[in-house]
Motif scaffolding. Structure first.
Motif, PDB file in Angstrom:
ATOM      1  N   ARG A  36      23.083  20.569  -4.022  1.00 60.24           N
ATOM      2  CA  ARG A  36      24.408  20.558  -2.817  1.00 60.24           C
ATOM      3  C   ARG A  36      25.173  21.583  -3.447  1.00 60.24           C
ATOM      4  O   ARG A  36      25.399  21.730  -4.720  1.00 60.24           O
ATOM      5  CB  ARG A  36      25.179  19.244  -2.923  1.00 60.24           C
ATOM      6  N   ILE A  37      25.587  22.603  -2.592  1.00 58.98           N
ATOM      7  CA  ILE A  37      26.297  23.752  -3.013  1.00 58.98           C
ATOM      8  C   ILE A  37      27.932  23.233  -2.430  1.00 58.98           C
ATOM      9  O   ILE A  37      27.861  23.335  -1.005  1.00 58.98           O
ATOM     10  CB  ILE A  37      25.897  24.988  -2.497  1.00 58.98           C
ATOM     11  N   MET A  38      28.979  23.547  -3.425  1.00 64.62           N
ATOM     12  CA  MET A  38      30.198  23.182  -2.832  1.00 64.62           C
ATOM     13  C   MET A  38      31.156  24.423  -2.866  1.00 64.62           C
ATOM     14  O   MET A  38      31.204  24.652  -3.916  1.00 64.62           O
ATOM     15  CB  MET A  38      30.740  21.955  -3.453  1.00 64.62           C
ATOM     16  N   PRO A  39      31.128  25.338  -1.865  1.00 59.72           N
ATOM     17  CA  PRO A  39      31.906  26.279  -1.941  1.00 59.72           C
ATOM     18  C   PRO A  39      33.244  26.193  -2.671  1.00 59.72           C
ATOM     19  O   PRO A  39      34.004  25.264  -2.436  1.00 59.72           O
ATOM     20  CB  PRO A  39      32.138  26.978  -0.389  1.00 59.72           C
ATOM     21  N   VAL A  40      33.815  27.192  -3.462  1.00 57.51           N
ATOM     22  CA  VAL A  40      35.100  27.080  -3.985  1.00 57.51           C
ATOM     23  C   VAL A  40      36.194  28.119  -3.235  1.00 57.51           C
ATOM     24  O   VAL A  40      35.675  29.302  -3.074  1.00 57.51           O
ATOM     25  CB  VAL A  40      35.083  27.369  -5.399  1.00 57.51           C
ATOM     26  N   ARG A  41      36.974  27.765  -2.699  1.00 56.77           N
ATOM     27  CA  ARG A  41      37.830  28.396  -1.730  1.00 56.77           C
ATOM     28  C   ARG A  41      39.221  28.432  -2.453  1.00 56.77           C
ATOM     29  O   ARG A  41      39.704  27.457  -3.220  1.00 56.77           O
ATOM     30  CB  ARG A  41      37.914  27.906  -0.256  1.00 56.77           C
ATOM     31  N   ASN A  42      39.988  29.538  -2.166  1.00 55.14           N
ATOM     32  CA  ASN A  42      41.393  29.464  -2.530  1.00 55.14           C
ATOM     33  C   ASN A  42      41.530  28.899  -4.033  1.00 55.14           C
ATOM     34  O   ASN A  42      42.350  28.380  -4.406  1.00 55.14           O
ATOM     35  CB  ASN A  42      42.358  28.402  -1.791  1.00 55.14           C
ATOM     36  N   PHE A  43      40.731  29.540  -4.828  1.00 50.78           N
ATOM     37  CA  PHE A  43      41.022  29.612  -6.116  1.00 50.78           C
ATOM     38  C   PHE A  43      40.804  30.773  -6.822  1.00 50.78           C
ATOM     39  O   PHE A  43      39.987  31.777  -6.733  1.00 50.78           O
ATOM     40  CB  PHE A  43      39.671  28.850  -6.817  1.00 50.78           C
ATOM     41  N   SER A  44      41.932  31.135  -7.600  1.00 46.13           N
ATOM     42  CA  SER A  44      42.195  32.522  -8.290  1.00 46.13           C
ATOM     43  C   SER A  44      42.263  32.201  -9.991  1.00 46.13           C
ATOM     44  O   SER A  44      42.383  31.020 -10.269  1.00 46.13           O
ATOM     45  CB  SER A  44      43.242  33.225  -7.826  1.00 46.13           C
ATOM     46  N   LYS A  45      42.489  33.252 -10.624  1.00 43.07           N
ATOM     47  CA  LYS A  45      42.494  33.343 -11.978  1.00 43.07           C
ATOM     48  C   LYS A  45      43.981  32.647 -12.424  1.00 43.07           C
ATOM     49  O   LYS A  45      44.033  32.378 -13.616  1.00 43.07           O
ATOM     50  CB  LYS A  45      42.386  34.580 -12.594  1.00 43.07           C
ATOM     51  N   PHE A  46      44.665  32.435 -11.430  1.00 43.09           N
ATOM     52  CA  PHE A  46      46.048  31.653 -11.798  1.00 43.09           C
ATOM     53  C   PHE A  46      46.029  30.148 -11.230  1.00 43.09           C
ATOM     54  O   PHE A  46      46.855  29.583 -11.390  1.00 43.09           O
ATOM     55  CB  PHE A  46      47.127  32.462 -10.916  1.00 43.09           C
ATOM     56  N   SER A  47      44.732  29.803 -10.682  1.00 42.89           N
ATOM     57  CA  SER A  47      44.897  28.494 -10.301  1.00 42.89           C
ATOM     58  C   SER A  47      44.757  27.377 -11.475  1.00 42.89           C
ATOM     59  O   SER A  47      44.218  27.730 -12.528  1.00 42.89           O
ATOM     60  CB  SER A  47      43.511  28.168  -9.467  1.00 42.89           C
ATOM     61  N   ASP A  48      45.018  26.077 -11.210  1.00 42.95           N
ATOM     62  CA  ASP A  48      44.885  25.198 -12.197  1.00 42.95           C
ATOM     63  C   ASP A  48      43.849  24.313 -11.996  1.00 42.95           C
ATOM     64  O   ASP A  48      43.616  23.810 -10.937  1.00 42.95           O
ATOM     65  CB  ASP A  48      46.417  24.078 -12.041  1.00 42.95           C
ATOM     66  N   CYS A  49      42.961  24.561 -13.113  1.00 45.59           N
ATOM     67  CA  CYS A  49      41.742  23.751 -13.247  1.00 45.59           C
ATOM     68  C   CYS A  49      41.579  22.357 -13.080  1.00 45.59           C
ATOM     69  O   CYS A  49      40.773  21.653 -12.319  1.00 45.59           O
ATOM     70  CB  CYS A  49      40.895  24.207 -14.361  1.00 45.59           C
ATOM     71  N   SER A  50      42.678  21.396 -13.536  1.00 39.98           N
ATOM     72  CA  SER A  50      42.778  20.128 -13.365  1.00 39.98           C
ATOM     73  C   SER A  50      42.861  19.662 -11.967  1.00 39.98           C
ATOM     74  O   SER A  50      42.244  18.767 -11.381  1.00 39.98           O
ATOM     75  CB  SER A  50      43.819  19.766 -14.189  1.00 39.98           C
ATOM     76  N   THR A  51      43.821  20.597 -11.315  1.00 38.12           N
ATOM     77  CA  THR A  51      44.096  20.133  -9.783  1.00 38.12           C
ATOM     78  C   THR A  51      42.872  20.314  -8.942  1.00 38.12           C
ATOM     79  O   THR A  51      42.475  19.635  -8.133  1.00 38.12           O
ATOM     80  CB  THR A  51      45.254  21.301  -9.445  1.00 38.12           C
ATOM     81  N   ALA A  52      42.460  21.632  -9.372  1.00 43.00           N
ATOM     82  CA  ALA A  52      41.087  22.051  -8.489  1.00 43.00           C
ATOM     83  C   ALA A  52      39.991  21.002  -8.582  1.00 43.00           C
ATOM     84  O   ALA A  52      39.484  20.545  -7.691  1.00 43.00           O
ATOM     85  CB  ALA A  52      40.489  23.250  -8.870  1.00 43.00           C
ATOM     86  N   ALA A  53      39.743  20.466  -9.886  1.00 42.54           N
ATOM     87  CA  ALA A  53      38.841  19.479 -10.130  1.00 42.54           C
ATOM     88  C   ALA A  53      39.249  18.172  -9.471  1.00 42.54           C
ATOM     89  O   ALA A  53      38.339  17.694  -8.937  1.00 42.54           O
ATOM     90  CB  ALA A  53      38.740  19.321 -11.647  1.00 42.54           C
ATOM     91  N   GLU A  54      40.272  17.743  -9.557  1.00 46.10           N
ATOM     92  CA  GLU A  54      40.646  16.749  -8.815  1.00 46.10           C
ATOM     93  C   GLU A  54      40.455  16.654  -7.195  1.00 46.10           C
ATOM     94  O   GLU A  54      40.258  15.633  -6.713  1.00 46.10           O
ATOM     95  CB  GLU A  54      42.242  15.993  -9.215  1.00 46.10           C
ATOM     96  N   GLN A  55      41.040  17.701  -6.621  1.00 49.91           N
ATOM     97  CA  GLN A  55      40.810  17.989  -5.483  1.00 49.91           C
ATOM     98  C   GLN A  55      39.195  17.931  -4.870  1.00 49.91           C
ATOM     99  O   GLN A  55      39.068  17.312  -3.952  1.00 49.91           O
ATOM    100  CB  GLN A  55      41.567  19.234  -4.954  1.00 49.91           C
ATOM    101  N   LEU A  56      38.404  18.581  -5.700  1.00 51.76           N
ATOM    102  CA  LEU A  56      37.203  18.615  -5.402  1.00 51.76           C
ATOM    103  C   LEU A  56      36.499  17.128  -5.417  1.00 51.76           C
ATOM    104  O   LEU A  56      35.947  16.557  -4.624  1.00 51.76           O
ATOM    105  CB  LEU A  56      36.343  19.577  -6.371  1.00 51.76           C
ATOM    106  N   LYS A  57      36.867  16.445  -6.642  1.00 48.83           N
ATOM    107  CA  LYS A  57      36.301  15.183  -6.495  1.00 48.83           C
ATOM    108  C   LYS A  57      36.695  14.172  -5.914  1.00 48.83           C
ATOM    109  O   LYS A  57      36.069  13.239  -5.495  1.00 48.83           O
ATOM    110  CB  LYS A  57      36.758  14.730  -8.056  1.00 48.83           C
ATOM    111  N   ASN A  58      38.023  14.346  -5.093  1.00 49.73           N
ATOM    112  CA  ASN A  58      38.627  13.466  -4.176  1.00 49.73           C
ATOM    113  C   ASN A  58      38.372  14.036  -2.574  1.00 49.73           C
ATOM    114  O   ASN A  58      38.517  13.475  -1.534  1.00 49.73           O
ATOM    115  CB  ASN A  58      40.117  13.200  -4.070  1.00 49.73           C
ATOM    116  N   ASN A  59      37.547  15.138  -2.618  1.00 52.11           N
ATOM    117  CA  ASN A  59      37.454  15.615  -1.180  1.00 52.11           C
ATOM    118  C   ASN A  59      36.357  14.768  -0.384  1.00 52.11           C
ATOM    119  O   ASN A  59      35.160  14.424  -1.063  1.00 52.11           O
ATOM    120  CB  ASN A  59      36.554  17.021  -1.553  1.00 52.11           C
ATOM    121  N   PRO A  60      36.735  14.265   0.706  1.00 53.71           N
ATOM    122  CA  PRO A  60      35.739  13.228   1.461  1.00 53.71           C
ATOM    123  C   PRO A  60      34.526  13.666   1.607  1.00 53.71           C
ATOM    124  O   PRO A  60      33.550  12.857   1.725  1.00 53.71           O
ATOM    125  CB  PRO A  60      36.568  12.963   2.628  1.00 53.71           C
ATOM    126  N   ARG A  61      34.296  14.857   1.806  1.00 53.57           N
ATOM    127  CA  ARG A  61      32.959  15.597   2.162  1.00 53.57           C
ATOM    128  C   ARG A  61      32.176  15.553   0.963  1.00 53.57           C
ATOM    129  O   ARG A  61      30.765  15.470   1.091  1.00 53.57           O
ATOM    130  CB  ARG A  61      32.918  17.107   2.372  1.00 53.57           C
TER     131      ARG A  61
END
Length: 167
Positions: A36-61
């Motif tokens: 399964r490939i989950m595209p990473v969008r709106n993520f830059s070198k300034f993004s917070d990894c913890s937030t991104a990880a939580e958002q992905l893990k809770n993403n309904p898809r």
């Protein structure tokens, strides 16, 4: 009765081009290993990894697929991606992550804010879980081999080396 879809995560990795988190998992109902490939969008070198990880893990898809993948592991993949976006080599990013995720025994836990404290706690839980699973566990998978179509450009992917121990 509703049939529960069960996906068993086998291996998780990050692909830099295009930025995506890749999950190799087994679909129990069909007894097949899939990707399964989950595209990473709106993520830059300034993004917070913890937030991104939580958002992905809770993403309904993706939620059902990521049940067997720890937040720490997803954080690590985002960390590698972030490092890549900031021009670091994979080795540099891994080393930085290792330093960040290591618990300093000298550190005064009382001085930490809630977020940092929660992070330390999750690292400790994770280490505990990791050490608890021994090789004779029924759910310990010793070696996972995944067949890939040969035309894939796998060089641009950084696999989480530890992931095979975690399932």
């Amino acid at each position: 009765a509703r049939t529960v879809m069960t996906y068993v995560a086998k291996k998780c990795g990050v692909c830099f081009q295009p930025p995506s988190i890749i999950l190799i998992y087994k679909d129990d109902s069909k007894d097949k290993t899939r990707r399964r490939i989950m595209p990473v969008r709106n993520f830059s070198k300034f993004s917070d990894c913890s937030t991104a990880a939580e958002q992905l893990k809770n993403n309904p898809r993706h939620k059902a697929y990521l049940e067997g993948v720890s937040l720490r592991q997803l954080r690590k993949l985002y960390h590698l991606l972030k490092g890549h976006l900031g021009g670091e080599s994979l080795a540099e990013s891994l080393e930085k992550f290792r330093q960040e995720e290591t618990i300093d025994p000298e550190e005064d836990m009382n001085k930490l804010d809630d977020k940092e404290l929660a992070k330390r706690k999750s690292i400790m839980d994770e280490l505990f879980e990791k050490n608890r699973k021994k090789k004779d566990d029924p759910d310990f998978v010793y070696d996972i081999e995944v067949e890939f179509p040969q035309d894939e450009q796998l060089e641009s992917c950084g696999w989480d080396v530890e992931s095979s121990e975690e399932f």
